[in-house]
Design a protein around this motif. Sequence first.
Motif, mmCIF file in Angstrom:
data_model
loop_
_atom_site.group_PDB
_atom_site.id
_atom_site.type_symbol
_atom_site.label_atom_id
_atom_site.label_comp_id
_atom_site.label_asym_id
_atom_site.label_seq_id
_atom_site.Cartn_x
_atom_site.Cartn_y
_atom_site.Cartn_z
ATOM 1 N N ARG A 46 0.834 -1.206 0.000
ATOM 2 C CA ARG A 46 0.000 0.000 0.000
ATOM 3 C C ARG A 46 0.869 1.256 0.000
ATOM 4 N NH1 ARG A 46 -4.916 -1.263 4.305
ATOM 5 N NH2 ARG A 46 -5.068 -3.485 3.861
ATOM 6 N N LEU A 47 1.945 1.228 0.771
ATOM 7 C CA LEU A 47 2.864 2.376 0.793
ATOM 8 C C LEU A 47 3.496 2.586 -0.575
ATOM 9 C CD1 LEU A 47 4.781 4.494 2.112
ATOM 10 C CD2 LEU A 47 6.294 2.573 2.693
ATOM 11 N N LEU A 48 4.016 1.517 -1.162
ATOM 12 C CA LEU A 48 4.769 1.642 -2.412
ATOM 13 C C LEU A 48 3.877 2.048 -3.573
ATOM 14 C CD1 LEU A 48 7.087 -1.498 -2.125
ATOM 15 C CD2 LEU A 48 7.599 0.863 -1.485
ATOM 16 N N PHE A 49 2.750 1.347 -3.735
ATOM 17 C CA PHE A 49 1.907 1.578 -4.900
ATOM 18 C C PHE A 49 0.840 2.644 -4.660
ATOM 19 C CE2 PHE A 49 3.483 -2.786 -5.441
ATOM 20 C CZ PHE A 49 4.049 -2.670 -6.706
ATOM 21 N N GLY A 50 0.529 2.906 -3.403
ATOM 22 C CA GLY A 50 -0.475 3.914 -3.122
ATOM 23 C C GLY A 50 0.051 5.323 -3.178
ATOM 24 N N ASP A 51 1.338 5.504 -2.923
ATOM 25 C CA ASP A 51 1.873 6.861 -2.826
ATOM 26 C C ASP A 51 3.273 6.977 -3.429
ATOM 27 O OD1 ASP A 51 2.121 9.537 -2.107
ATOM 28 O OD2 ASP A 51 2.909 9.069 -0.123
ATOM 29 N N TRP A 52 4.199 6.155 -2.924
ATOM 30 C CA TRP A 52 5.613 6.417 -3.197
ATOM 31 C C TRP A 52 5.953 6.359 -4.686
ATOM 32 C CZ3 TRP A 52 10.178 3.191 -4.121
ATOM 33 C CH2 TRP A 52 11.377 3.886 -3.936
ATOM 34 N N LEU A 53 5.580 5.292 -5.377
ATOM 35 C CA LEU A 53 5.942 5.148 -6.779
ATOM 36 C C LEU A 53 5.271 6.183 -7.678
ATOM 37 C CD1 LEU A 53 6.114 1.287 -7.308
ATOM 38 C CD2 LEU A 53 7.963 2.925 -7.664
ATOM 39 N N LYS A 54 4.214 6.813 -7.188
ATOM 40 C CA LYS A 54 3.572 7.851 -7.979
ATOM 41 C C LYS A 54 4.455 9.072 -8.160
ATOM 42 C CE LYS A 54 -1.174 6.486 -6.894
ATOM 43 N NZ LYS A 54 -2.454 6.851 -6.254
ATOM 44 N N GLY A 55 5.558 9.121 -7.411
ATOM 45 C CA GLY A 55 6.510 10.210 -7.565
ATOM 46 C C GLY A 55 7.491 9.995 -8.700
ATOM 47 N N SER A 56 7.217 9.043 -9.595
ATOM 48 C CA SER A 56 8.097 8.758 -10.727
ATOM 49 C C SER A 56 7.248 8.416 -11.939
ATOM 50 C CB SER A 56 9.050 7.599 -10.396
ATOM 51 O OG SER A 56 8.308 6.416 -10.118
ATOM 52 N N THR A 57 7.899 8.280 -13.096
ATOM 53 C CA THR A 57 7.160 8.023 -14.343
ATOM 54 C C THR A 57 7.691 6.840 -15.138
ATOM 55 O OG1 THR A 57 8.580 9.592 -15.549
ATOM 56 C CG2 THR A 57 6.542 10.465 -14.576
ATOM 57 N N GLN A 58 8.807 6.224 -14.733
ATOM 58 C CA GLN A 58 9.428 5.168 -15.519
ATOM 59 C C GLN A 58 8.609 3.883 -15.473
ATOM 60 O OE1 GLN A 58 10.151 5.821 -12.445
ATOM 61 N NE2 GLN A 58 10.766 3.955 -11.373
ATOM 62 N N PRO A 59 8.710 3.031 -16.501
ATOM 63 C CA PRO A 59 8.080 1.705 -16.420
ATOM 64 C C PRO A 59 8.710 0.889 -15.290
ATOM 65 C CG PRO A 59 8.733 2.222 -18.668
ATOM 66 C CD PRO A 59 9.370 3.254 -17.791
ATOM 67 N N VAL A 60 7.901 0.067 -14.630
ATOM 68 C CA VAL A 60 8.382 -0.796 -13.547
ATOM 69 C C VAL A 60 7.884 -2.208 -13.812
ATOM 70 C CG1 VAL A 60 8.432 -1.218 -11.061
ATOM 71 C CG2 VAL A 60 8.300 1.138 -11.923
ATOM 72 N N HIS A 61 8.805 -3.170 -13.768
ATOM 73 C CA HIS A 61 8.457 -4.578 -13.933
ATOM 74 C C HIS A 61 7.987 -5.131 -12.590
ATOM 75 C CE1 HIS A 61 10.138 -5.034 -18.007
ATOM 76 N NE2 HIS A 61 11.030 -4.154 -17.604
ATOM 77 N N LEU A 62 6.815 -5.743 -12.579
ATOM 78 C CA LEU A 62 6.283 -6.372 -11.377
ATOM 79 C C LEU A 62 6.354 -7.882 -11.570
ATOM 80 C CD1 LEU A 62 3.136 -4.125 -10.740
ATOM 81 C CD2 LEU A 62 5.532 -3.717 -10.144
ATOM 82 N N VAL A 63 7.204 -8.543 -10.786
ATOM 83 C CA VAL A 63 7.553 -9.940 -11.005
ATOM 84 C C VAL A 63 7.067 -10.749 -9.808
ATOM 85 C CG1 VAL A 63 9.470 -11.514 -11.464
ATOM 86 C CG2 VAL A 63 9.601 -9.145 -12.256
ATOM 87 N N GLY A 64 6.142 -11.704 -10.042
ATOM 88 C CA GLY A 64 5.581 -12.404 -8.904
ATOM 89 C C GLY A 64 5.228 -13.848 -9.176
ATOM 90 N N ALA A 65 5.269 -14.644 -8.125
ATOM 91 C CA ALA A 65 4.852 -16.045 -8.161
ATOM 92 C C ALA A 65 3.858 -16.279 -7.041
ATOM 93 C CB ALA A 65 6.052 -16.983 -7.993
ATOM 94 N N SER A 66 2.805 -17.062 -7.327
ATOM 95 C CA SER A 66 1.823 -17.455 -6.327
ATOM 96 C C SER A 66 1.155 -16.227 -5.707
ATOM 97 C CB SER A 66 2.493 -18.353 -5.282
ATOM 98 O OG SER A 66 1.554 -19.062 -4.522
ATOM 99 N N ILE A 67 1.159 -16.094 -4.378
ATOM 100 C CA ILE A 67 0.540 -14.911 -3.782
ATOM 101 C C ILE A 67 1.258 -13.648 -4.227
ATOM 102 C CG2 ILE A 67 1.897 -14.947 -1.654
ATOM 103 C CD1 ILE A 67 -0.660 -13.988 -0.191
ATOM 104 N N GLY A 68 2.546 -13.768 -4.575
ATOM 105 C CA GLY A 68 3.273 -12.617 -5.090
ATOM 106 C C GLY A 68 2.698 -12.138 -6.409
#
Length: 373
Positions: A46-68
């Motif tokens: 919630r911290l990272l995606f709700g607020d912090w990353l909104k302070g940038s514009t670059q593409p970000v790869h989201l890499v996850g397995a299972s619950i990730g």
Amino acid sequence: MQALNIFAGPAALQHIRTHGLLPQHVGAIAAAAGGPKGLMLLRMDRLLFGDWLKGSTQPVHLVGASIGAWRMATACLDNALAGFELLEQGYIHGEMKPRKVGGKWRLPHPADVSASFTRNLQACFGDKIETVLHHPRYRLHVFTSRGRHLLGRDTLWRSVPGYLAAYATNAVHRPALGGWLERVVFSSSAAGGTQPGPLPFDASDYRTRHVALTHSNFMPAMQASGSIPFVLQGVHDIPGAPRGAYWDGGLTDYHLHLRFFQGQAAPANGAAPLVLYPHFQQAVVPGWLDKQWRGRHRSTSALDHMVLLAPKPEWVANLPNAKLPDRNDFKTHMHDHDGRVAIWTQAVAASQQLADEFAQWLQKPDPSRVQAL
């Protein structure tokens, strides 16, 4: 008591010493398999995606397995905060009604668990798949494990000897496990087309297939990514992917010990492609079958660009039952649903401290708090 440890690989540590840590420095976010342990990372999400990353514009790869994978797909929703709340509450309150077999109580049949999983995925993403696939910044990569030979179909007489053979093969040499289980990554496309977007890691370490994540295969790929053998049913013949049975992505890539952004030097402006990894422990274990092989838990050069966040062991010791939530709690509280809900709710509420401490550190990144990964 402090709750959060911050670790970094050598390249990432040097970057923090020189440039600090800003949202535009992040090129990827990793999200491990681990079942209920992943609940402890949702407040950080919630911290990272709700607020912090909104302070940038670059593409970000989201890499996850299972619950990730579920967490990272949730991050791609228009209202990610509401999505994380839905995931948290749905997972905590989800029931695993026991069944009686031969006079003994056991957990539900895999078909029933799979059906429940399908309903939960539908509730979270049913009318929002296109939003996830076409996020303007985030590139989603969903890990699954495709069975080969005996494991090509999910039947008891094939799966039991197949997984015994896979276990023995992996014990000798991890890459040889690819003879039984191969890594299949479903990736969204930046253009929303038919070709998968590029992977942010070198996949030559292990037998790998790369498939486009589309509207037609999103649900089965997500279902497969969390389908633990013998707990849920395998997912067969996912559209757009090679035929076969697909299971939990954590089998091949439990903690995503991958060579992210190798050979990419930090630009002069400091916008290095770092991997930010909210995790539930320091060790980044390659595959689920490697859990008992401690020699494979060590850090390697693959983690050079990684910043890993994990709870301090002494803080974990103060949680209910002195541990993180895990799948064994379903057995321990087989006949006490409300008791399990209570201890998981308490543990997840405590995890807010992890996010609060990282938010404070981000305001003035102190390299002395960062330990070698």
